[in-house]
Design a protein around this motif. Structure first.
Motif, short mmCIF file in Angstrom:
data_model
loop_
_atom_site.label_atom_id
_atom_site.label_comp_id
_atom_site.label_asym_id
_atom_site.label_seq_id
_atom_site.Cartn_x
_atom_site.Cartn_y
_atom_site.Cartn_z
N ARG A 13 0.85 -1.17 -0.09
CA ARG A 13 0.11 -0.10 0.16
C ARG A 13 0.86 1.19 0.11
O ARG A 13 0.57 2.24 -0.68
CB ARG A 13 -0.92 -0.02 1.23
N ALA A 16 2.42 1.59 -3.31
CA ALA A 16 1.37 2.01 -4.47
C ALA A 16 0.65 3.65 -4.11
O ALA A 16 0.19 3.95 -5.18
CB ALA A 16 0.08 1.04 -4.32
N LYS A 49 -2.41 0.11 -10.19
CA LYS A 49 -3.67 0.76 -9.84
C LYS A 49 -4.64 0.49 -10.96
O LYS A 49 -4.12 1.03 -12.05
CB LYS A 49 -3.58 2.16 -9.29
N VAL A 84 -6.02 -1.54 -6.10
CA VAL A 84 -4.60 -1.67 -6.12
C VAL A 84 -4.47 -3.17 -5.99
O VAL A 84 -4.88 -4.06 -5.33
CB VAL A 84 -3.77 -1.10 -4.82
N TYR A 86 -1.70 -6.70 -6.75
CA TYR A 86 -0.26 -7.24 -7.00
C TYR A 86 -0.17 -8.62 -7.41
O TYR A 86 -1.08 -9.53 -7.06
CB TYR A 86 0.26 -7.18 -5.35
#
Length: 156
Positions: A13, A16, A49, A84, A86
């Motif tokens: 987080r 990002a 994102k 977001v 990953y």
């Protein structure tokens, strides 16, 4: 779907935070092309994102879950209209062909001007139309000359 620990999720987080959305989901919703672009973004960046332009919260949550399950990505964060995501980067290695006129590495050894010191050794990448001269300089190869007489005979 990838499971992340709270510490990993927190670190992602934070990472990002400075990113900008690279995929935008419009009124057409989650199409195959959008999923493909998200997958390509995850392969090349790892952490991305995604912005959704829709007001229905339940639809956004459903999209978020669908993306994570279909692309085997880890859900990092869902704030408002931003997701977001990953997934570890895919490491690809490009193999260079040894044939053809691509780049090639050449070692150039130049003797010292005084003759008492060590010679200088440098490694240089040459393009297909370049060559190394006797003195160690790089020169572009001259294009092959065309004969006007031969081209006139060939066209008849």
């Amino acid at each position: 779907m990838i499971k992340l620990t709270p510490v990993e999720r927190s670190a992602l987080r934070a990472e990002a935070h400075a990113l900008k959305p690279i995929v935008l989901i419009g009124e057409a919703g989650l199409t195959a092309n959008v999923l493909k672009e998200i997958s390509l973004g995850l392969d090349s960046h790892g952490l991305i994102k995604v912005r959704v332009f829709g007001d229905d919260r339940e639809a956004r949550v459903a999209m978020y879950d669908t993306i994570c399950q279909e692309l085997e990505a880890a859900p990092v964060q869902h704030i408002g209209k931003l997701f977001v995501l990953y997934r570890p980067k895919v490491e690809t290695t490009k193999e260079r062909s040894t044939s053809g006129k691509g780049l090639r590495e050449v070692t150039i050894v130049k003797p010292s001007p005084s003759g008492t010191k060590r010679p200088s050794v440098t490694k240089v990448l040459l393009k297909g139309n370049e060559r190394v001269t006797q003195g160690g300089n790089i020169k572009r190869a001259k294009p092959q000359q065309k004969s006007s007489k031969k081209s006139a005979l060939g066209s008849k």
